[in-house]
Design a protein around this motif. Structure first.
Motif, PDB file in Angstrom:
ATOM      1  N   MET A   1      -9.057  46.269  -9.367  1.00  0.00           N
ATOM      2  CA  MET A   1      -9.306  45.004 -10.056  1.00  0.00           C
ATOM      3  C   MET A   1      -9.034  45.175 -11.546  1.00  0.00           C
ATOM      4  O   MET A   1      -9.493  46.140 -12.155  1.00  0.00           O
ATOM      5  CB  MET A   1     -10.743  44.552  -9.843  1.00  0.00           C
ATOM      6  N   THR A   2      -8.292  44.258 -12.111  1.00  0.00           N
ATOM      7  CA  THR A   2      -7.990  44.301 -13.542  1.00  0.00           C
ATOM      8  C   THR A   2      -9.153  43.729 -14.337  1.00  0.00           C
ATOM      9  O   THR A   2      -9.538  42.578 -14.152  1.00  0.00           O
ATOM     10  CB  THR A   2      -6.712  43.502 -13.852  1.00  0.00           C
ATOM     11  N   ARG A   3      -9.714  44.529 -15.214  1.00  0.00           N
ATOM     12  CA  ARG A   3     -10.806  44.087 -16.070  1.00  0.00           C
ATOM     13  C   ARG A   3     -10.274  43.761 -17.467  1.00  0.00           C
ATOM     14  O   ARG A   3      -9.274  44.323 -17.907  1.00  0.00           O
ATOM     15  CB  ARG A   3     -11.878  45.172 -16.179  1.00  0.00           C
ATOM     16  N   ILE A   4     -10.956  42.863 -18.149  1.00  0.00           N
ATOM     17  CA  ILE A   4     -10.663  42.559 -19.547  1.00  0.00           C
ATOM     18  C   ILE A   4     -11.713  43.286 -20.382  1.00  0.00           C
ATOM     19  O   ILE A   4     -12.901  42.949 -20.329  1.00  0.00           O
ATOM     20  CB  ILE A   4     -10.699  41.044 -19.832  1.00  0.00           C
ATOM     21  N   ILE A   5     -11.277  44.291 -21.123  1.00  0.00           N
ATOM     22  CA  ILE A   5     -12.189  45.151 -21.866  1.00  0.00           C
ATOM     23  C   ILE A   5     -11.971  44.959 -23.360  1.00  0.00           C
ATOM     24  O   ILE A   5     -10.854  45.167 -23.866  1.00  0.00           O
ATOM     25  CB  ILE A   5     -11.976  46.631 -21.502  1.00  0.00           C
ATOM     26  N   ALA A   6     -13.025  44.557 -24.071  1.00  0.00           N
ATOM     27  CA  ALA A   6     -12.982  44.518 -25.532  1.00  0.00           C
ATOM     28  C   ALA A   6     -13.439  45.878 -26.032  1.00  0.00           C
ATOM     29  O   ALA A   6     -14.557  46.308 -25.739  1.00  0.00           O
ATOM     30  CB  ALA A   6     -13.882  43.410 -26.061  1.00  0.00           C
ATOM     31  N   ASP A   7     -12.586  46.575 -26.753  1.00  0.00           N
ATOM     32  CA  ASP A   7     -12.847  47.959 -27.154  1.00  0.00           C
ATOM     33  C   ASP A   7     -12.626  48.089 -28.652  1.00  0.00           C
ATOM     34  O   ASP A   7     -11.513  47.853 -29.144  1.00  0.00           O
ATOM     35  CB  ASP A   7     -11.904  48.888 -26.379  1.00  0.00           C
TER      36      ASP A   7
END
Length: 204
Positions: A1-7
């Motif tokens: 699953m593709t996650r949207i990660i704010a890093d």
């Protein structure tokens, strides 16, 4: 699953740059301390950076950050996305208008003029295509700047918030969080290294 990660890295008082950031000093006065962990030889910090870089299927950034990383003092062959890891995912830039040219034409740039939501959607498509090619799950990473990540959090676009909390108080600069943006988070991981405390949250 593709996650949207704010890093993103930030100071103890919540700034992602020091005071007076600009083309010649992208992180502002004292802001280099925020990214000390990314350039460290500490084995745990190297492992964290290497893992995050390897999981990046596409990266979203705002125009101001693009102008810095593609500018004359920006990324080169030895320092780029992922610091010395120099990852080469697809890069999606949120901008009012594409630049007339790019210095790093060897990188995969896509310029989106229709807003952050469209940029994230395009980045997800790119990451999913990369996942299919490589046979493993890859993420979309929102690398900044602070305003881009703040807008994504406000718009409910973020699945995971990854913060690298540097042991420094900058006193002023570019804040990550602004008043009036409540968030509900679930803490998933805390790792302490010599140059930062690495915090991972799921965003409800």
């Amino acid at each position: 699953m593709t996650r949207i990660i704010a890093d993103i890295s930030l100071s103890l008082d919540g700034f992602v740059t020091g005071p007076d950031p600009g083309p010649e000093n992208g992180l502002g006065t004292g802001g280099e301390a925020l990214h000390a962990w990314a350039f460290s030889d500490d084995p745990v910090e190297r492992r964290l950076l290497r893992g995050a870089t390897a999981r990046s299927g596409a990266v979203v950034l705002g125009r101001r950050l693009f102008d810095l990383v593609d500018g004359p003092h920006g990324w080169d062959e030895s320092t780029g996305y992922g610091a010395a890891e120099v990852g080469r995912p697809a890069f999606v830039v949120v901008t009012g208008a594409p630049p007339p040219s790019v210095r790093r034409s060897d990188l995969d740039w896509t310029f989106v003029t229709t807003g952050l939501c469209d940029a994230v959607a395009i980045a997800r498509e790119r990451a999913e295509a990369a996942s299919a090619r490589e046979g493993r799950d890859l993420d979309v990473v929102l690398m900044g700047g602070g305003a881009t990540i703040g807008a994504a959090l406000t718009a409910g676009l973020v699945d995971v918030l990854s913060l690298h909390l540097a042991p420094v108080v900058l006193g002023a600069g570019t804040p990550l969080f602004t008043a009036g943006t409540p968030l509900s988070l679930v803490q998933r991981d805390v790792i302490t290294t010599p140059n930062a405390t690495h915090l991972t949250y799921d965003v409800r």
